[in-house]
Design a protein around this motif. Sequence first.
Motif, short mmCIF file in Angstrom:
data_model
loop_
_atom_site.label_atom_id
_atom_site.label_comp_id
_atom_site.label_asym_id
_atom_site.label_seq_id
_atom_site.Cartn_x
_atom_site.Cartn_y
_atom_site.Cartn_z
N VAL A 480 -2.54 42.60 66.24
CA VAL A 480 -2.71 41.20 66.63
C VAL A 480 -2.04 41.01 67.98
O VAL A 480 -0.85 41.27 68.13
N GLY A 481 -2.83 40.59 68.97
CA GLY A 481 -2.27 40.29 70.28
C GLY A 481 -2.33 41.42 71.28
O GLY A 481 -2.04 41.22 72.46
N GLU A 519 2.16 40.91 67.89
CA GLU A 519 2.76 40.55 69.18
C GLU A 519 3.59 39.28 69.04
O GLU A 519 3.31 38.44 68.17
N THR A 520 4.63 39.13 69.86
CA THR A 520 5.61 38.05 69.72
C THR A 520 4.97 36.67 69.65
O THR A 520 5.43 35.80 68.90
N ALA A 524 5.56 33.66 64.76
CA ALA A 524 5.84 32.48 63.93
C ALA A 524 4.76 32.28 62.88
O ALA A 524 5.06 32.03 61.69
N GLY A 525 3.51 32.38 63.29
CA GLY A 525 2.41 32.23 62.34
C GLY A 525 2.44 33.31 61.27
O GLY A 525 2.13 33.07 60.10
N PHE A 526 2.83 34.54 61.68
CA PHE A 526 2.92 35.66 60.73
C PHE A 526 4.03 35.39 59.71
O PHE A 526 3.82 35.58 58.49
N MET A 556 6.01 44.08 70.59
CA MET A 556 5.21 44.28 69.39
C MET A 556 6.12 44.66 68.22
O MET A 556 6.86 45.64 68.29
N ALA A 557 6.03 43.88 67.14
CA ALA A 557 6.74 44.22 65.90
C ALA A 557 5.80 45.03 65.02
O ALA A 557 4.63 44.68 64.86
N VAL A 558 6.34 46.10 64.44
CA VAL A 558 5.54 46.98 63.58
C VAL A 558 6.00 46.75 62.13
O VAL A 558 7.15 47.02 61.78
N TYR A 559 5.09 46.24 61.30
CA TYR A 559 5.40 45.94 59.91
C TYR A 559 4.59 46.86 58.99
O TYR A 559 3.45 47.22 59.30
#
Length: 562
Positions: A480-481, A519-520, A524-526, A556-559
Amino acid sequence: MLSLSPALDRLAAMASASHARACALLLLLSLAAFLPGFHTLQPLDRDEPRFAQASKQMLETRDFVDIRFQDEARHKKPVGIYWLQSATVSAGEALGVPAARTQIWLYRIPSLIGAVATVLLSYWALLAFVGPRLALLGAALMAGTVLLGVEARIAKTDAMLAACAVATMGALARTWLDWTRSLAFVPSSRNWLVFWAATALGLLLKGPIVPMVWGLAILVLSIRERGFRWLKPLRFGPGLLLCLVVVLPWFVAIALKTGGSFFAESVGQDMLGKVAEGQEKHWGPPGLYLLIFFGTYWPAAAFAAMAIPFAWVRRREPQVLFLLAWIIPSWIVFEAVPTKLPHYVLPLYPAVTALLLLALVNGGIDRFRRGAVATALLVVLLPLALIGVIIGANWSLDGTLPYTALPFLALTLLVAISVVAAFRRSDFEGALWRCVLASLLLGIGVYGFAIESLRSLKLSPRLAEAARSVGCADPAVMTVGYREPSLVFLTGTNLAMGIDGAAAATFLNQPGCRIAFVETRYAAGFQTATAQSGLTPRLITTIRGFNLNGGRRLEMAVYARP
């Protein structure tokens, strides 16, 4: 100051003593010019991974007729480069290369072969205009040309296309110069076969570009001769039949498979779209190629500019006329088309090299002409500017300096200064050989070390590595992003493209091993969506970098699914 003239003179004399020696030296020079960074450079968005991914999908689906990027039809270019890339990757798999289908360097091998072939064929073509020693020098200059060095390292069509164009124009030059009694030897009886085989391959690579280059040249020369009789040795009847035999089977197959939509999209949308307007943000004004010529044809561009007065004065002579017919009509077409990409004019650079050599051998380069020394200083200014950009990018993006590259970049400047010194003492051949050496050093410094140190530009490789660290054999992945084709190539054909953070949360909430790159801007939505669903995703890592195509920094956060 470097003093290389005796060594360079001995090298040129030894290598030009036979064609075999010349080709061996050119092969070594080409590999020295093109291999630094070839294996380590990340997939370069956006065109390169689009080509590579389409070739990878051919191997995955075993469909070697249609061309697709994920589920999207990629009906822009013919199939030639995809076949070549698929073949090299298959060879890599057979030889046991680990994870061969995601090794971008395997997809670059056809480009490397095309660039080396361009250098060797330039030597062959230049032999129609100058002796072996200068032909060797001209081909070495082509190996050092910035634009060819770039295309040698990118998995797409243009290096191989340049080789096809040089082959056809070398054959056409022999036909023309033999007709005008300007050729010192009789062309081979297989000259026509070279011309048409290269044309056929060019058609499979990029459609009408190669025929356009030689077609415009033929038109100019035939107007001069008031007829087409001089073309008889090229045997147009058998030649066109050969082209049909080579290209018709795939064109028929793709027409049947797509119901003719391939031609509607490749000709109607891609090719005519580039003629009508600048596509994919690649618009440029007329004259742009002349402006960037001093960068793309570096290090010899300054000396090529000095050959312009010679070309104008001798424009009616058969050799010069042929070269101008090779360059000017196609250059005008490329300048007139709104879509501007630097590699479009690459097939014309061997002719520029030939004009430079003819000026050199006929006294057309004048060290005492007003502004000549100032023009030669461009050989120094371009690497100086590039070094400044590299140091600035390393410092601003990663807070470090490319220490391992600096010695090579400093040597490049030293040799470039010696180019100007050799020019000032009228050692023109020595100056051009020093240009080749400067280019080799610059390539090692930039591709071998400087770009490798720019960690911020390696977003896709770092994200793919993070996905692998989760430990799943075949995870489902969404991004995403950040939607660059390189990420598709490195993480898998089934990479999902989410539109917002909620989409990533929904994706992770499904069964199986799942990974999401968020992506940052969508964090918030995530977080809101995961809280509402009761999902507690595991944060693997956070990766910061710079997206060249977007021109902005990304985080980028990796979950992973818990």
